[in-house]
Design a protein around this motif. Structure first.
Motif, PDB file in Angstrom:
ATOM      1  N   GLU A 160       0.825  -1.213   0.000  1.00 26.83           N
ATOM      2  CA  GLU A 160       0.000   0.000   0.000  1.00 26.83           C
ATOM      3  C   GLU A 160       0.855   1.257   0.000  1.00 26.83           C
ATOM      4  O   GLU A 160       0.448   2.281  -0.551  1.00 26.83           O
ATOM      5  N   MET A 161       2.046   1.203   0.632  1.00 26.08           N
ATOM      6  CA  MET A 161       2.936   2.371   0.573  1.00 26.08           C
ATOM      7  C   MET A 161       3.342   2.672  -0.863  1.00 26.08           C
ATOM      8  O   MET A 161       3.521   3.840  -1.236  1.00 26.08           O
ATOM      9  N   ALA A 162       3.485   1.631  -1.675  1.00 25.40           N
ATOM     10  CA  ALA A 162       3.826   1.845  -3.077  1.00 25.40           C
ATOM     11  C   ALA A 162       2.607   2.253  -3.893  1.00 25.40           C
ATOM     12  O   ALA A 162       2.648   3.229  -4.660  1.00 25.40           O
TER      13      ALA A 162
ATOM     14  N   MET B 184       8.543  -0.866 -11.778  1.00 28.61           N
ATOM     15  CA  MET B 184       7.926   0.460 -11.818  1.00 28.61           C
ATOM     16  C   MET B 184       8.842   1.515 -11.220  1.00 28.61           C
ATOM     17  O   MET B 184       8.781   2.686 -11.603  1.00 28.61           O
ATOM     18  N   GLY B 185       9.698   1.127 -10.264  1.00 30.43           N
ATOM     19  CA  GLY B 185      10.665   2.066  -9.721  1.00 30.43           C
ATOM     20  C   GLY B 185      11.799   2.363 -10.681  1.00 30.43           C
ATOM     21  O   GLY B 185      12.353   3.471 -10.690  1.00 30.43           O
TER      22      GLY B 185
ATOM     23  N   PHE C 289       9.604   2.788  -4.349  1.00 31.39           N
ATOM     24  CA  PHE C 289       9.317   1.562  -5.103  1.00 31.39           C
ATOM     25  C   PHE C 289      10.539   0.643  -5.126  1.00 31.39           C
ATOM     26  O   PHE C 289      10.408  -0.573  -4.979  1.00 31.39           O
ATOM     27  N   LEU C 290      11.730   1.230  -5.296  1.00 29.52           N
ATOM     28  CA  LEU C 290      12.942   0.425  -5.347  1.00 29.52           C
ATOM     29  C   LEU C 290      13.250  -0.226  -4.001  1.00 29.52           C
ATOM     30  O   LEU C 290      13.838  -1.310  -3.940  1.00 29.52           O
TER      31      LEU C 290
ATOM     32  N   ALA D  16       6.385  -8.130  -6.099  1.00 28.49           N
ATOM     33  CA  ALA D  16       7.680  -7.541  -5.756  1.00 28.49           C
ATOM     34  C   ALA D  16       8.462  -7.172  -7.016  1.00 28.49           C
ATOM     35  O   ALA D  16       9.074  -6.096  -7.099  1.00 28.49           O
ATOM     36  N   VAL D  17       8.454  -8.058  -8.006  1.00 27.77           N
ATOM     37  CA  VAL D  17       9.171  -7.807  -9.264  1.00 27.77           C
ATOM     38  C   VAL D  17       8.555  -6.615 -10.002  1.00 27.77           C
ATOM     39  O   VAL D  17       9.265  -5.741 -10.532  1.00 27.77           O
ATOM     40  N   LEU D  18       7.228  -6.544 -10.024  1.00 32.40           N
ATOM     41  CA  LEU D  18       6.554  -5.446 -10.722  1.00 32.40           C
ATOM     42  C   LEU D  18       6.817  -4.110 -10.034  1.00 32.40           C
ATOM     43  O   LEU D  18       7.010  -3.083 -10.705  1.00 32.40           O
TER      44      LEU D  18
END
Length: 424
Positions: free
Chosen positions: A233-235, A297-298, A386-387, A291-293
Protein backbone atom coordinates in the motif's frame (compact mmCIF):
# COMPACT_ATOMS: atom_id res chain seq x y z
CA UNK A 1 -25.02 -21.72 -7.24
CA UNK A 2 -28.34 -20.20 -8.35
CA UNK A 3 -29.14 -18.47 -5.06
CA UNK A 4 -25.56 -17.28 -4.67
CA UNK A 5 -25.55 -15.89 -8.22
CA UNK A 6 -28.77 -13.97 -7.60
CA UNK A 7 -27.46 -12.30 -4.44
CA UNK A 8 -24.07 -11.79 -6.07
CA UNK A 9 -25.65 -9.93 -8.99
CA UNK A 10 -27.62 -7.63 -6.68
CA UNK A 11 -24.56 -6.85 -4.59
CA UNK A 12 -22.57 -6.21 -7.78
CA UNK A 13 -25.06 -3.60 -9.00
CA UNK A 14 -24.98 -1.97 -5.57
CA UNK A 15 -21.16 -1.84 -5.60
CA UNK A 16 -21.25 0.11 -8.86
CA UNK A 17 -23.67 2.61 -7.32
CA UNK A 18 -21.52 2.92 -4.20
CA UNK A 19 -18.41 3.55 -6.31
CA UNK A 20 -20.28 6.28 -8.19
CA UNK A 21 -21.24 7.88 -4.88
CA UNK A 22 -17.66 7.66 -3.60
CA UNK A 23 -16.45 9.35 -6.78
CA UNK A 24 -19.12 12.05 -6.69
CA UNK A 25 -18.70 12.94 -3.02
CA UNK A 26 -14.91 13.04 -3.41
CA UNK A 27 -15.18 15.42 -6.37
CA UNK A 28 -17.70 17.61 -4.51
CA UNK A 29 -15.50 17.87 -1.42
CA UNK A 30 -12.35 18.71 -3.39
CA UNK A 31 -14.07 21.24 -5.65
CA UNK A 32 -15.80 22.86 -2.67
CA UNK A 33 -12.71 23.11 -0.47
CA UNK A 34 -9.72 22.79 -2.80
CA UNK A 35 -7.94 21.05 0.07
CA UNK A 36 -6.19 17.66 -0.18
CA UNK A 37 -6.40 17.45 3.62
CA UNK A 38 -10.20 17.60 3.60
CA UNK A 39 -10.20 15.00 0.82
CA UNK A 40 -7.91 12.71 2.85
CA UNK A 41 -10.17 13.21 5.88
CA UNK A 42 -13.10 11.99 3.78
CA UNK A 43 -11.18 8.76 3.02
CA UNK A 44 -10.44 8.38 6.74
CA UNK A 45 -14.12 8.91 7.61
CA UNK A 46 -15.07 6.18 5.13
CA UNK A 47 -12.61 3.63 6.55
CA UNK A 48 -11.80 4.22 10.22
CA UNK A 49 -15.32 3.68 11.69
CA UNK A 50 -15.61 0.36 9.85
CA UNK A 51 -12.19 -0.68 11.10
CA UNK A 52 -13.12 0.06 14.72
CA UNK A 53 -16.51 -1.69 14.60
CA UNK A 54 -15.40 -4.85 12.76
CA UNK A 55 -14.75 -7.02 15.87
CA UNK A 56 -18.22 -6.22 17.23
CA UNK A 57 -19.76 -6.78 13.80
CA UNK A 58 -18.10 -10.19 13.49
CA UNK A 59 -19.39 -11.34 16.89
CA UNK A 60 -22.92 -10.20 16.10
CA UNK A 61 -22.86 -11.83 12.67
CA UNK A 62 -22.20 -15.19 14.35
CA UNK A 63 -24.99 -14.59 16.85
CA UNK A 64 -27.69 -13.16 14.60
CA UNK A 65 -29.48 -14.48 11.55
CA UNK A 66 -27.02 -13.65 8.73
CA UNK A 67 -29.83 -13.02 6.27
CA UNK A 68 -31.17 -10.25 8.48
CA UNK A 69 -27.69 -8.84 9.05
CA UNK A 70 -27.28 -8.39 5.29
CA UNK A 71 -30.71 -6.76 5.07
CA UNK A 72 -29.80 -4.42 7.92
CA UNK A 73 -26.45 -3.60 6.31
CA UNK A 74 -27.89 -2.84 2.87
CA UNK A 75 -30.70 -0.77 4.38
CA UNK A 76 -28.35 1.16 6.65
CA UNK A 77 -25.94 1.81 3.77
CA UNK A 78 -28.74 3.82 2.12
CA UNK A 79 -28.72 6.34 4.99
CA UNK A 80 -25.60 8.13 3.69
CA UNK A 81 -26.77 8.85 0.12
CA UNK A 82 -30.33 9.53 1.28
CA UNK A 83 -29.11 11.99 3.92
CA UNK A 84 -26.81 13.79 1.51
CA UNK A 85 -29.61 14.04 -1.10
CA UNK A 86 -31.96 15.54 1.48
CA UNK A 87 -29.44 18.09 2.77
CA UNK A 88 -28.25 18.95 -0.74
CA UNK A 89 -31.83 19.50 -1.93
CA UNK A 90 -32.63 21.80 0.97
CA UNK A 91 -29.39 23.74 0.48
CA UNK A 92 -28.10 22.98 3.98
CA UNK A 93 -25.36 20.47 3.13
CA UNK A 94 -22.10 21.15 4.97
CA UNK A 95 -18.79 19.34 5.02
CA UNK A 96 -19.24 17.86 8.49
CA UNK A 97 -22.59 16.39 7.42
CA UNK A 98 -20.80 14.37 4.76
CA UNK A 99 -18.17 13.12 7.20
CA UNK A 100 -20.84 11.95 9.66
CA UNK A 101 -23.05 10.30 7.03
CA UNK A 102 -20.14 8.61 5.27
CA UNK A 103 -18.88 7.27 8.61
CA UNK A 104 -22.36 5.99 9.48
CA UNK A 105 -22.60 4.21 6.13
CA UNK A 106 -19.17 2.66 6.69
CA UNK A 107 -20.35 1.18 10.00
CA UNK A 108 -23.28 -0.58 8.33
CA UNK A 109 -21.03 -1.88 5.55
CA UNK A 110 -18.72 -3.35 8.21
CA UNK A 111 -21.53 -5.82 8.98
CA UNK A 112 -22.12 -6.70 5.34
CA UNK A 113 -18.70 -8.16 4.48
CA UNK A 114 -18.38 -10.80 7.26
CA UNK A 115 -22.05 -11.76 6.86
CA UNK A 116 -21.76 -12.29 3.10
CA UNK A 117 -18.38 -14.07 3.43
CA UNK A 118 -19.86 -16.44 6.02
CA UNK A 119 -22.90 -17.13 3.83
CA UNK A 120 -20.86 -18.09 0.74
CA UNK A 121 -19.69 -21.54 2.01
CA UNK A 122 -23.28 -22.24 3.13
CA UNK A 123 -24.64 -21.53 -0.36
CA UNK A 124 -22.10 -23.28 -2.60
CA UNK A 125 -20.38 -26.65 -2.60
CA UNK A 126 -16.79 -26.97 -1.41
CA UNK A 127 -15.51 -27.49 -4.96
CA UNK A 128 -17.21 -24.27 -6.07
CA UNK A 129 -15.73 -22.03 -3.35
CA UNK A 130 -12.87 -20.84 -5.59
CA UNK A 131 -15.30 -20.01 -8.37
CA UNK A 132 -17.64 -18.17 -5.99
CA UNK A 133 -14.84 -16.14 -4.42
CA UNK A 134 -13.57 -15.31 -7.90
CA UNK A 135 -16.98 -13.86 -8.69
CA UNK A 136 -16.87 -11.80 -5.49
CA UNK A 137 -13.52 -10.34 -6.62
CA UNK A 138 -15.03 -9.76 -10.06
CA UNK A 139 -17.85 -7.55 -8.79
CA UNK A 140 -15.43 -5.64 -6.54
CA UNK A 141 -13.18 -4.88 -9.52
CA UNK A 142 -16.07 -4.23 -11.93
CA UNK A 143 -17.65 -1.93 -9.35
CA UNK A 144 -14.49 0.19 -9.27
CA UNK A 145 -14.12 0.26 -13.06
CA UNK A 146 -17.72 1.03 -13.99
CA UNK A 147 -18.34 3.17 -10.92
CA UNK A 148 -15.45 5.47 -11.79
CA UNK A 149 -16.32 5.56 -15.51
CA UNK A 150 -20.03 6.20 -14.94
CA UNK A 151 -19.38 8.59 -12.07
CA UNK A 152 -16.96 10.64 -14.14
CA UNK A 153 -19.29 10.69 -17.13
CA UNK A 154 -22.51 11.43 -15.26
CA UNK A 155 -21.24 13.94 -12.69
CA UNK A 156 -21.22 16.74 -15.26
CA UNK A 157 -24.74 15.79 -16.41
CA UNK A 158 -26.65 15.02 -13.21
CA UNK A 159 -24.35 16.37 -10.50
CA UNK A 160 -23.82 14.94 -7.04
CA UNK A 161 -27.54 14.61 -6.30
CA UNK A 162 -28.16 12.58 -9.45
CA UNK A 163 -25.34 10.15 -8.63
CA UNK A 164 -26.73 9.67 -5.15
CA UNK A 165 -30.21 8.93 -6.49
CA UNK A 166 -28.73 6.30 -8.81
CA UNK A 167 -26.89 4.79 -5.83
CA UNK A 168 -30.20 4.53 -3.94
CA UNK A 169 -31.74 2.70 -6.91
CA UNK A 170 -28.85 0.21 -7.00
CA UNK A 171 -29.22 -0.37 -3.24
CA UNK A 172 -32.92 -1.08 -3.84
CA UNK A 173 -31.90 -3.67 -6.45
CA UNK A 174 -29.59 -5.36 -3.93
CA UNK A 175 -32.34 -5.41 -1.32
CA UNK A 176 -34.78 -6.81 -3.85
CA UNK A 177 -32.59 -9.77 -4.81
CA UNK A 178 -31.84 -10.44 -1.14
CA UNK A 179 -35.53 -10.41 -0.16
CA UNK A 180 -36.42 -12.64 -3.11
CA UNK A 181 -33.74 -15.15 -2.02
CA UNK A 182 -34.68 -14.98 1.66
CA UNK A 183 -36.57 -18.27 1.77
CA UNK A 184 -33.60 -20.24 0.37
CA UNK A 185 -30.96 -18.72 2.64
CA UNK A 186 -29.88 -20.73 5.72
CA UNK A 187 -30.93 -19.25 9.04
CA UNK A 188 -28.08 -20.87 11.00
CA UNK A 189 -24.53 -22.03 10.25
CA UNK A 190 -24.28 -25.36 8.47
CA UNK A 191 -22.20 -26.65 11.40
CA UNK A 192 -23.57 -24.88 14.51
CA UNK A 193 -21.52 -24.83 17.68
CA UNK A 194 -22.04 -27.78 20.00
CA UNK A 195 -20.26 -26.20 22.98
CA UNK A 196 -22.93 -25.69 25.70
CA UNK A 197 -20.68 -23.46 27.84
CA UNK A 198 -22.08 -19.91 28.02
CA UNK A 199 -19.72 -17.27 26.67
CA UNK A 200 -19.54 -13.68 27.88
CA UNK A 201 -19.82 -10.81 25.44
CA UNK A 202 -16.16 -9.93 25.99
CA UNK A 203 -15.01 -13.49 25.32
CA UNK A 204 -17.20 -13.61 22.24
CA UNK A 205 -15.55 -10.49 20.85
CA UNK A 206 -12.09 -11.97 21.48
CA UNK A 207 -12.92 -15.44 20.17
CA UNK A 208 -11.98 -14.55 16.58
CA UNK A 209 -8.48 -13.54 17.64
CA UNK A 210 -8.11 -16.55 19.95
CA UNK A 211 -9.13 -18.91 17.16
CA UNK A 212 -6.39 -17.51 14.91
CA UNK A 213 -3.77 -17.37 17.66
CA UNK A 214 -4.22 -21.09 18.46
CA UNK A 215 -3.47 -21.99 14.83
CA UNK A 216 0.14 -20.99 14.01
CA UNK A 217 -0.37 -21.55 10.29
CA UNK A 218 -3.28 -19.12 10.04
CA UNK A 219 -1.58 -16.67 12.41
CA UNK A 220 1.55 -16.71 10.26
CA UNK A 221 -0.54 -16.15 7.14
CA UNK A 222 -2.29 -13.21 8.83
CA UNK A 223 1.05 -11.66 9.82
CA UNK A 224 2.29 -12.16 6.26
CA UNK A 225 -0.64 -10.18 4.88
CA UNK A 226 -0.23 -7.46 7.51
CA UNK A 227 3.42 -6.91 6.49
CA UNK A 228 2.78 -7.45 2.77
CA UNK A 229 -0.17 -5.04 2.70
CA UNK A 230 1.80 -2.37 4.55
CA UNK A 231 4.64 -2.39 2.01
CA UNK A 232 2.38 -2.79 -1.04
CA UNK A 233 0.00 0.00 0.00
CA UNK A 234 2.94 2.37 0.57
CA UNK A 235 3.83 1.85 -3.08
CA UNK A 236 0.32 1.77 -4.57
CA UNK A 237 -0.82 4.97 -2.84
CA UNK A 238 2.12 6.74 -4.52
CA UNK A 239 1.20 5.62 -8.04
CA UNK A 240 -0.90 8.76 -8.80
CA UNK A 241 1.85 11.23 -7.76
CA UNK A 242 4.44 9.05 -9.52
CA UNK A 243 2.45 9.28 -12.76
CA UNK A 244 1.61 12.97 -12.39
CA UNK A 245 5.23 13.93 -11.61
CA UNK A 246 6.21 13.25 -15.22
CA UNK A 247 2.93 12.70 -17.10
CA UNK A 248 -0.56 14.18 -17.50
CA UNK A 249 -3.85 13.50 -15.68
CA UNK A 250 -5.05 11.74 -18.83
CA UNK A 251 -2.11 9.35 -18.51
CA UNK A 252 -3.13 8.66 -14.91
CA UNK A 253 -6.59 7.76 -16.18
CA UNK A 254 -5.02 5.28 -18.60
CA UNK A 255 -2.93 3.69 -15.83
CA UNK A 256 -5.96 3.36 -13.52
CA UNK A 257 -8.22 1.98 -16.24
CA UNK A 258 -5.69 -0.63 -17.38
CA UNK A 259 -4.98 -1.63 -13.79
CA UNK A 260 -8.62 -2.26 -12.85
CA UNK A 261 -9.16 -3.98 -16.20
CA UNK A 262 -6.47 -6.47 -15.15
CA UNK A 263 -8.35 -7.27 -11.96
CA UNK A 264 -11.61 -7.58 -13.86
CA UNK A 265 -10.19 -9.97 -16.48
CA UNK A 266 -8.43 -12.22 -13.98
CA UNK A 267 -11.49 -12.27 -11.70
CA UNK A 268 -13.64 -13.25 -14.69
CA UNK A 269 -11.29 -16.12 -15.51
CA UNK A 270 -11.34 -17.38 -11.92
CA UNK A 271 -15.11 -17.06 -11.71
CA UNK A 272 -15.52 -19.51 -14.61
CA UNK A 273 -13.09 -22.09 -13.20
CA UNK A 274 -12.43 -23.72 -9.85
CA UNK A 275 -9.72 -21.19 -9.07
CA UNK A 276 -6.23 -22.00 -7.78
CA UNK A 277 -5.97 -25.41 -6.10
CA UNK A 278 -2.63 -24.96 -4.28
CA UNK A 279 -3.72 -21.93 -2.29
CA UNK A 280 -0.57 -21.03 -0.32
CA UNK A 281 1.60 -21.53 -3.39
CA UNK A 282 -0.70 -19.23 -5.39
CA UNK A 283 -0.58 -16.54 -2.67
CA UNK A 284 3.23 -16.54 -2.38
CA UNK A 285 3.72 -16.72 -6.16
CA UNK A 286 1.52 -13.68 -6.70
CA UNK A 287 3.36 -11.82 -3.93
CA UNK A 288 6.69 -12.58 -5.63
CA UNK A 289 5.34 -11.25 -8.95
CA UNK A 290 4.17 -8.11 -7.12
CA UNK A 291 7.68 -7.54 -5.76
CA UNK A 292 9.17 -7.81 -9.26
CA UNK A 293 6.55 -5.45 -10.72
CA UNK A 294 7.10 -2.85 -7.97
CA UNK A 295 10.83 -2.94 -8.69
CA UNK A 296 10.20 -2.54 -12.43
CA UNK A 297 7.93 0.46 -11.82
CA UNK A 298 10.67 2.07 -9.72
CA UNK A 299 13.24 1.57 -12.46
CA UNK A 300 11.07 2.69 -15.40
CA UNK A 301 8.29 5.29 -15.12
CA UNK A 302 6.91 5.31 -18.65
CA UNK A 303 3.13 5.32 -18.89
CA UNK A 304 2.97 1.84 -20.37
CA UNK A 305 5.35 0.37 -17.79
CA UNK A 306 3.29 1.82 -14.96
CA UNK A 307 0.07 0.65 -16.62
CA UNK A 308 1.47 -2.85 -17.13
CA UNK A 309 2.64 -2.89 -13.52
CA UNK A 310 -0.82 -1.96 -12.20
CA UNK A 311 -2.43 -4.49 -14.56
CA UNK A 312 -0.26 -7.22 -13.02
CA UNK A 313 -0.62 -6.00 -9.44
CA UNK A 314 -4.42 -5.67 -9.46
CA UNK A 315 -4.80 -8.84 -11.53
CA UNK A 316 -2.66 -10.61 -8.95
CA UNK A 317 -4.91 -9.28 -6.19
CA UNK A 318 -7.83 -11.07 -7.84
CA UNK A 319 -5.97 -14.38 -7.48
CA UNK A 320 -4.90 -13.61 -3.91
CA UNK A 321 -8.38 -12.54 -2.82
CA UNK A 322 -9.99 -15.71 -4.20
CA UNK A 323 -7.32 -18.04 -2.78
CA UNK A 324 -7.29 -16.36 0.65
CA UNK A 325 -11.08 -16.32 1.00
CA UNK A 326 -11.31 -19.99 0.03
CA UNK A 327 -8.58 -20.98 2.48
CA UNK A 328 -10.13 -19.18 5.45
CA UNK A 329 -13.62 -20.45 4.61
CA UNK A 330 -12.33 -24.03 4.52
CA UNK A 331 -10.35 -23.78 7.75
CA UNK A 332 -12.85 -21.83 9.89
CA UNK A 333 -15.95 -23.49 11.41
CA UNK A 334 -19.21 -21.99 10.22
CA UNK A 335 -20.26 -20.79 13.67
CA UNK A 336 -17.05 -18.74 14.07
CA UNK A 337 -16.64 -17.31 10.59
CA UNK A 338 -18.15 -13.91 11.33
CA UNK A 339 -15.75 -13.23 14.20
CA UNK A 340 -12.68 -14.71 12.49
CA UNK A 341 -13.31 -12.96 9.17
CA UNK A 342 -13.85 -9.64 10.95
CA UNK A 343 -10.47 -9.92 12.68
CA UNK A 344 -8.85 -10.92 9.40
CA UNK A 345 -10.34 -7.93 7.58
CA UNK A 346 -9.52 -5.57 10.46
CA UNK A 347 -5.83 -6.53 10.31
CA UNK A 348 -5.80 -6.09 6.53
CA UNK A 349 -7.52 -2.69 6.71
CA UNK A 350 -5.33 -1.48 9.59
CA UNK A 351 -2.29 -1.54 7.30
CA UNK A 352 -3.87 0.96 4.91
CA UNK A 353 -4.04 4.11 7.10
CA UNK A 354 -0.54 3.36 8.42
CA UNK A 355 0.78 2.99 4.87
CA UNK A 356 -0.98 6.18 3.76
CA UNK A 357 0.57 8.05 6.68
CA UNK A 358 4.09 6.73 6.05
CA UNK A 359 4.29 6.84 2.25
CA UNK A 360 4.48 10.61 1.77
CA UNK A 361 7.02 11.34 4.54
CA UNK A 362 9.21 8.39 3.48
CA UNK A 363 9.22 9.61 -0.13
CA UNK A 364 9.96 13.22 0.81
CA UNK A 365 12.31 12.90 3.80
CA UNK A 366 14.11 9.69 2.85
CA UNK A 367 13.57 9.04 -0.84
CA UNK A 368 14.25 12.55 -2.16
CA UNK A 369 17.80 12.88 -0.70
CA UNK A 370 18.70 9.46 -2.10
CA UNK A 371 17.23 10.39 -5.49
CA UNK A 372 19.24 13.63 -5.54
CA UNK A 373 22.46 11.78 -4.75
CA UNK A 374 21.74 9.30 -7.52
CA UNK A 375 20.87 12.06 -9.99
CA UNK A 376 17.29 10.90 -10.50
CA UNK A 377 14.88 13.35 -12.06
CA UNK A 378 11.43 14.57 -11.05
CA UNK A 379 9.55 12.00 -9.03
CA UNK A 380 12.82 10.34 -8.06
CA UNK A 381 11.94 10.31 -4.35
CA UNK A 382 8.79 8.32 -5.07
CA UNK A 383 10.71 5.96 -7.36
CA UNK A 384 13.13 5.26 -4.50
CA UNK A 385 10.21 4.07 -2.36
CA UNK A 386 9.32 1.56 -5.10
CA UNK A 387 12.94 0.43 -5.35
CA UNK A 388 13.02 -0.18 -1.58
CA UNK A 389 9.58 -1.79 -1.47
CA UNK A 390 10.53 -4.56 -3.91
CA UNK A 391 13.33 -6.08 -1.77
CA UNK A 392 11.25 -5.54 1.38
CA UNK A 393 8.43 -7.60 -0.14
CA UNK A 394 10.87 -10.37 -1.08
CA UNK A 395 12.12 -10.48 2.53
CA UNK A 396 8.55 -10.82 3.82
CA UNK A 397 7.82 -13.62 1.32
CA UNK A 398 11.04 -15.47 2.19
CA UNK A 399 10.38 -15.25 5.93
CA UNK A 400 6.87 -16.61 5.40
CA UNK A 401 8.00 -19.44 3.13
CA UNK A 402 10.57 -20.57 5.72
CA UNK A 403 7.77 -21.19 8.24
CA UNK A 404 6.56 -24.80 7.66
CA UNK A 405 3.31 -24.19 9.59
CA UNK A 406 2.30 -21.55 7.06
CA UNK A 407 3.63 -23.37 4.02
CA UNK A 408 1.72 -26.56 4.87
CA UNK A 409 -1.38 -25.06 6.51
CA UNK A 410 -3.67 -26.46 3.78
CA UNK A 411 -2.94 -30.10 4.60
CA UNK A 412 -1.99 -29.82 8.29
CA UNK A 413 -5.14 -28.00 9.45
CA UNK A 414 -8.39 -29.96 8.93
CA UNK A 415 -11.19 -28.37 6.97
CA UNK A 416 -13.74 -26.53 9.16
CA UNK A 417 -12.97 -28.44 12.37
CA UNK A 418 -12.96 -26.47 15.59
CA UNK A 419 -10.12 -27.24 18.00
CA UNK A 420 -11.01 -27.63 21.69
CA UNK A 421 -10.82 -24.45 23.72
CA UNK A 422 -8.06 -24.72 26.35
CA UNK A 423 -9.26 -24.37 29.91
CA UNK A 424 -7.90 -21.42 31.90
Amino acid sequence: MRVFNLIWAGQGVSLIGSAMTTFGIGVWVFLDTGSPTYFATLILAASLPALLVLPVAGALVDRWDRRRVMLLSDTGAALAPAGVVLLHTTGTLQLWHIYVLVGLGAIFKAFQWPAFSALVPQLVAKDDLGKANGRVSLIEAAGQVFGALLGGGLYALVGLRGLLVIDLLTLAAALGTLLYSFRWLPTEPRHPSTDPTPVSHRDELLEGWRFIRRRPGLLGLLLFFAANNLVMEMAIVLVPPLVLSTHTPADLGIVNAIGWTGMTIVSLLISTTRGPQRLIRAILTVATCHAVLVLAMGLEQSVWMLAAGMFGILGGYAVTNAATSTLWQLKTPQDKQGRVFAIRRMVAWSAEPLAYGLAGPVAQLFGTPIAQNLGLGQGGGIAVVFLLAGPALLLVITATYLRPRVRHVERELPDAVALPVPQT
